[in-house]
Design a protein around this motif. Structure first.
Motif, PDB file in Angstrom:
ATOM      1  N   VAL A 109     -40.251 118.693   0.143  1.00  0.00           N
ATOM      2  CA  VAL A 109     -38.844 119.074   0.273  1.00  0.00           C
ATOM      3  C   VAL A 109     -38.511 120.098  -0.807  1.00  0.00           C
ATOM      4  CG1 VAL A 109     -36.450 118.282   0.146  1.00  0.00           C
ATOM      5  CG2 VAL A 109     -38.186 116.835   1.227  1.00  0.00           C
ATOM      6  N   LEU A 110     -37.871 121.179  -0.404  1.00  0.00           N
ATOM      7  CA  LEU A 110     -37.332 122.168  -1.337  1.00  0.00           C
ATOM      8  C   LEU A 110     -35.820 122.155  -1.195  1.00  0.00           C
ATOM      9  CD1 LEU A 110     -38.559 125.749  -2.076  1.00  0.00           C
ATOM     10  CD2 LEU A 110     -36.136 125.348  -1.570  1.00  0.00           C
ATOM     11  N   ILE A 111     -35.121 122.051  -2.319  1.00  0.00           N
ATOM     12  CA  ILE A 111     -33.655 122.044  -2.331  1.00  0.00           C
ATOM     13  C   ILE A 111     -33.186 123.076  -3.346  1.00  0.00           C
ATOM     14  CG2 ILE A 111     -31.573 120.657  -2.648  1.00  0.00           C
ATOM     15  CD1 ILE A 111     -33.449 118.166  -2.465  1.00  0.00           C
ATOM     16  N   ALA A 112     -32.217 123.881  -2.956  1.00  0.00           N
ATOM     17  CA  ALA A 112     -31.543 124.763  -3.907  1.00  0.00           C
ATOM     18  C   ALA A 112     -30.051 124.546  -3.744  1.00  0.00           C
ATOM     19  CB  ALA A 112     -31.894 126.229  -3.646  1.00  0.00           C
ATOM     20  N   GLY A 113     -29.354 124.332  -4.859  1.00  0.00           N
ATOM     21  CA  GLY A 113     -27.928 124.051  -4.763  1.00  0.00           C
ATOM     22  C   GLY A 113     -27.167 124.482  -5.990  1.00  0.00           C
ATOM     23  N   TYR A 114     -25.926 124.846  -5.785  1.00  0.00           N
ATOM     24  CA  TYR A 114     -25.064 125.279  -6.881  1.00  0.00           C
ATOM     25  C   TYR A 114     -24.401 124.092  -7.557  1.00  0.00           C
ATOM     26  CZ  TYR A 114     -21.089 127.536  -9.219  1.00  0.00           C
ATOM     27  OH  TYR A 114     -20.160 127.932 -10.145  1.00  0.00           O
ATOM     28  N   ALA A 115     -23.704 123.275  -6.780  1.00  0.00           N
ATOM     29  CA  ALA A 115     -22.991 122.120  -7.333  1.00  0.00           C
ATOM     30  C   ALA A 115     -23.526 120.841  -6.702  1.00  0.00           C
ATOM     31  CB  ALA A 115     -21.488 122.246  -7.092  1.00  0.00           C
ATOM     32  N   ILE A 116     -23.712 119.806  -7.526  1.00  0.00           N
ATOM     33  CA  ILE A 116     -24.268 118.528  -7.078  1.00  0.00           C
ATOM     34  C   ILE A 116     -23.445 117.404  -7.700  1.00  0.00           C
ATOM     35  CG2 ILE A 116     -26.310 117.024  -7.086  1.00  0.00           C
ATOM     36  CD1 ILE A 116     -27.988 119.567  -7.534  1.00  0.00           C
ATOM     37  N   ARG A 196     -39.956 111.540  -9.233  1.00  0.00           N
ATOM     38  CA  ARG A 196     -38.796 112.396  -9.442  1.00  0.00           C
ATOM     39  C   ARG A 196     -39.095 113.807  -8.931  1.00  0.00           C
ATOM     40  NH1 ARG A 196     -37.265 111.736 -15.737  1.00  0.00           N
ATOM     41  NH2 ARG A 196     -39.117 113.044 -15.897  1.00  0.00           N
ATOM     42  N   PRO A 197     -38.071 114.550  -8.548  1.00  0.00           N
ATOM     43  CA  PRO A 197     -38.298 115.939  -8.143  1.00  0.00           C
ATOM     44  C   PRO A 197     -38.624 116.800  -9.359  1.00  0.00           C
ATOM     45  CG  PRO A 197     -35.949 115.486  -8.229  1.00  0.00           C
ATOM     46  CD  PRO A 197     -36.646 114.169  -8.479  1.00  0.00           C
ATOM     47  N   VAL A 198     -39.359 117.868  -9.129  1.00  0.00           N
ATOM     48  CA  VAL A 198     -39.541 118.892 -10.152  1.00  0.00           C
ATOM     49  C   VAL A 198     -38.308 119.793 -10.104  1.00  0.00           C
ATOM     50  CG1 VAL A 198     -40.923 120.859 -10.883  1.00  0.00           C
ATOM     51  CG2 VAL A 198     -42.045 118.821  -9.946  1.00  0.00           C
ATOM     52  N   VAL A 199     -37.710 120.033 -11.252  1.00  0.00           N
ATOM     53  CA  VAL A 199     -36.468 120.818 -11.304  1.00  0.00           C
ATOM     54  C   VAL A 199     -36.751 122.182 -11.932  1.00  0.00           C
ATOM     55  CG1 VAL A 199     -34.095 120.922 -12.125  1.00  0.00           C
ATOM     56  CG2 VAL A 199     -35.103 118.716 -11.484  1.00  0.00           C
ATOM     57  N   TYR A 200     -36.250 123.228 -11.287  1.00  0.00           N
ATOM     58  CA  TYR A 200     -36.370 124.596 -11.779  1.00  0.00           C
ATOM     59  C   TYR A 200     -34.971 125.163 -12.023  1.00  0.00           C
ATOM     60  CZ  TYR A 200     -41.173 124.459  -9.930  1.00  0.00           C
ATOM     61  OH  TYR A 200     -42.472 124.131  -9.668  1.00  0.00           O
ATOM     62  N   PHE A 201     -34.870 126.086 -12.986  1.00  0.00           N
ATOM     63  CA  PHE A 201     -33.577 126.724 -13.242  1.00  0.00           C
ATOM     64  C   PHE A 201     -33.784 128.131 -13.779  1.00  0.00           C
ATOM     65  CE2 PHE A 201     -34.804 124.494 -17.103  1.00  0.00           C
ATOM     66  CZ  PHE A 201     -34.554 125.423 -18.110  1.00  0.00           C
ATOM     67  N   ASP A 202     -32.799 128.971 -13.551  1.00  0.00           N
ATOM     68  CA  ASP A 202     -32.744 130.310 -14.129  1.00  0.00           C
ATOM     69  C   ASP A 202     -32.129 130.179 -15.514  1.00  0.00           C
ATOM     70  OD1 ASP A 202     -32.008 132.903 -14.939  1.00  0.00           O
ATOM     71  OD2 ASP A 202     -31.623 133.556 -12.879  1.00  0.00           O
ATOM     72  N   PRO A 203     -32.853 130.501 -16.590  1.00  0.00           N
ATOM     73  CA  PRO A 203     -32.299 130.314 -17.945  1.00  0.00           C
ATOM     74  C   PRO A 203     -30.974 131.028 -18.165  1.00  0.00           C
ATOM     75  CG  PRO A 203     -34.655 130.739 -18.065  1.00  0.00           C
ATOM     76  CD  PRO A 203     -34.251 130.970 -16.637  1.00  0.00           C
ATOM     77  N   GLU A 258     -39.236 129.604   1.652  1.00  0.00           N
ATOM     78  CA  GLU A 258     -39.975 129.002   0.551  1.00  0.00           C
ATOM     79  C   GLU A 258     -40.635 130.071  -0.312  1.00  0.00           C
ATOM     80  OE1 GLU A 258     -41.591 124.658   1.403  1.00  0.00           O
ATOM     81  OE2 GLU A 258     -42.374 126.092   2.867  1.00  0.00           O
ATOM     82  N   ARG A 259     -41.160 131.122   0.312  1.00  0.00           N
ATOM     83  CA  ARG A 259     -41.802 132.199  -0.450  1.00  0.00           C
ATOM     84  C   ARG A 259     -40.810 132.889  -1.375  1.00  0.00           C
ATOM     85  NH1 ARG A 259     -45.283 133.327  -3.472  1.00  0.00           N
ATOM     86  NH2 ARG A 259     -46.527 131.992  -2.112  1.00  0.00           N
ATOM     87  N   GLN A 260     -39.552 133.037  -0.946  1.00  0.00           N
ATOM     88  CA  GLN A 260     -38.539 133.633  -1.827  1.00  0.00           C
ATOM     89  C   GLN A 260     -38.423 132.846  -3.134  1.00  0.00           C
ATOM     90  OE1 GLN A 260     -38.090 136.813  -0.074  1.00  0.00           O
ATOM     91  NE2 GLN A 260     -36.199 136.530  -1.203  1.00  0.00           N
ATOM     92  N   TRP A 261     -38.372 131.522  -3.017  1.00  0.00           N
ATOM     93  CA  TRP A 261     -38.245 130.701  -4.220  1.00  0.00           C
ATOM     94  C   TRP A 261     -39.535 130.697  -5.028  1.00  0.00           C
ATOM     95  CZ3 TRP A 261     -33.556 129.664  -5.666  1.00  0.00           C
ATOM     96  CH2 TRP A 261     -32.544 129.592  -4.707  1.00  0.00           C
ATOM     97  N   LEU A 262     -40.669 130.652  -4.346  1.00  0.00           N
ATOM     98  CA  LEU A 262     -41.950 130.700  -5.056  1.00  0.00           C
ATOM     99  C   LEU A 262     -42.119 132.004  -5.816  1.00  0.00           C
ATOM    100  CD1 LEU A 262     -44.359 129.128  -2.422  1.00  0.00           C
ATOM    101  CD2 LEU A 262     -44.024 128.297  -4.749  1.00  0.00           C
ATOM    102  N   ASN A 263     -41.615 133.104  -5.243  1.00  0.00           N
ATOM    103  CA  ASN A 263     -41.683 134.381  -5.949  1.00  0.00           C
ATOM    104  C   ASN A 263     -40.949 134.314  -7.285  1.00  0.00           C
ATOM    105  OD1 ASN A 263     -43.177 135.581  -3.920  1.00  0.00           O
ATOM    106  ND2 ASN A 263     -41.429 136.577  -2.946  1.00  0.00           N
ATOM    107  N   LEU A 264     -39.796 133.630  -7.304  1.00  0.00           N
ATOM    108  CA  LEU A 264     -39.045 133.482  -8.548  1.00  0.00           C
ATOM    109  C   LEU A 264     -39.835 132.665  -9.563  1.00  0.00           C
ATOM    110  CD1 LEU A 264     -35.433 132.760  -7.210  1.00  0.00           C
ATOM    111  CD2 LEU A 264     -36.381 134.936  -7.975  1.00  0.00           C
ATOM    112  N   VAL A 265     -40.514 131.618  -9.075  1.00  0.00           N
ATOM    113  CA  VAL A 265     -41.340 130.794  -9.962  1.00  0.00           C
ATOM    114  C   VAL A 265     -42.496 131.616 -10.513  1.00  0.00           C
ATOM    115  CG1 VAL A 265     -42.813 128.757 -10.124  1.00  0.00           C
ATOM    116  CG2 VAL A 265     -40.705 128.665  -8.774  1.00  0.00           C
ATOM    117  N   ASP A 266     -43.209 132.322  -9.608  1.00  0.00           N
ATOM    118  CA  ASP A 266     -44.385 133.095 -10.022  1.00  0.00           C
ATOM    119  C   ASP A 266     -44.005 134.197 -11.002  1.00  0.00           C
ATOM    120  OD1 ASP A 266     -45.863 131.518  -8.336  1.00  0.00           O
ATOM    121  OD2 ASP A 266     -45.966 132.997  -6.715  1.00  0.00           O
TER     122      ASP A 266
END
Length: 272
Positions: A109-116, A196-203, A258-266
């Motif tokens: 599962v991939l989730i991207a969200g602004y407010a939670i 737990r999910p792995v969490v990513y963020f833009d610093p 998914e590739r869009q998000w992976l590109n940000l990670v890479d």
């Protein structure tokens, strides 16, 4: 992140690889070094089982995949709606679709969200899938917005925010602050423990009054089912606001997103 073989590779990447093979840019020996040198490093895992086939063999495999893509069924689209829905409706409600998507997951599962908010309720079906079916999950968040929601969650639980948020105030730099917020997320919005999910963020979203937001709201299930919506992962967004979205059943589209998000990670734009 987990993969799904060539089914998770975008058509654009497959066409680019074929063009490079036809031009002779990608030559023997066909190996990981060769792929990375020609800009296809992100395809290494998907192509690894076929590297022994050589240039012509890989070309033939990719041709077959592209031919199958051209003849596959059209994407299935469903309108997803939050809020008042008078008259004859052809939509499904966001608060129903999201837990259904989490519950059907068997791989990733991939989730991207602004407010939670209300994490215990929101993520219950996701955690069950992770615990019962070894589903893996990646969550992309906006640090500033998440910190504010965590403050509200602590207040709602009768906890002292100055005390709870001490690690945030002591953090030096955006990355350290972001990781402190993620640890609070696990504490206040993920009450289930492991897995737990792995969490990513833009610093950059950890800066006070940041000019950058992670404002996307989307979910990808098992590299095939996608939800893109205006609705935040909040009680208001899921139940009360007027929000519109679309659920898409299509592996090609899911792989592209998914590739869009992976590109940000890479590229290191977002950090773990």
């Amino acid at each position: 992140m987990t993969g799904a073989g060539l089914s998770a590779v975008t058509e654009q990447d497959l066409l680019a690889l074929v063009a490079a093979l036809d031009r002779g840019d990608v030559r023997a020996p066909m190996n990981e070094t060769c792929l990375r040198a020609n800009g296809f490093g992100h395809l290494v895992d998907a192509l690894r089982p076929y590297l022994g086939l050589g240039r012509e063999g890989i070309h033939a495999v990719v041709d077959v995949v592209l031919a199958e893509r051209r003849h596959r069924k059209a994407p299935r689209l469903t309108l997803v709606w939050t809020g008042d829905d008078p008259g004859v409706s052809h939509s499904r409600h966001t608060r129903v679709v999201l837990p259904e998507l989490f519950a059907r997951a068997r791989e990733h599962v991939l989730i991207a969200g602004y407010a939670i908010d209300h994490g215990a309720e929101l993520f219950a079906s996701l955690h069950r899938g992770m615990a019962d079916h070894a589903v893996t999950a990646d969550l992309f968040v906006d640090v500033g917005q998440l910190a504010e929601r965590l403050r509200q969650a602590a207040k709602g639980a009768g906890q002292s925010w100055p005390l709870v948020s001490a690690p945030l105030e002591a953090a030096k730099g955006n990355v350290e602050r972001g990781r402190a917020v993620v640890e609070l997320f696990y504490r206040l919005m993920w009450p289930f423990g492991d897995p737990r999910p792995v969490v990513y963020f833009d610093p950059r979203t950890a800066e006070k009054q940041s000019p950058v937001s992670l404002h996307a709201k989307c979910v990808v299930i098992d590299h095939e089912y996608t939800l893109i919506t205006s609705a935040n992962f909040t009680d208001r967004g899921q139940t009360r606001n007027l929000e519109a979205g679309v659920a898409i059943e299509d592996r090609g589209f899911a792989a592209s997103l998914e590739r869009q998000w992976l590109n940000l990670v890479d590229a290191g734009v977002v950090v773990r």
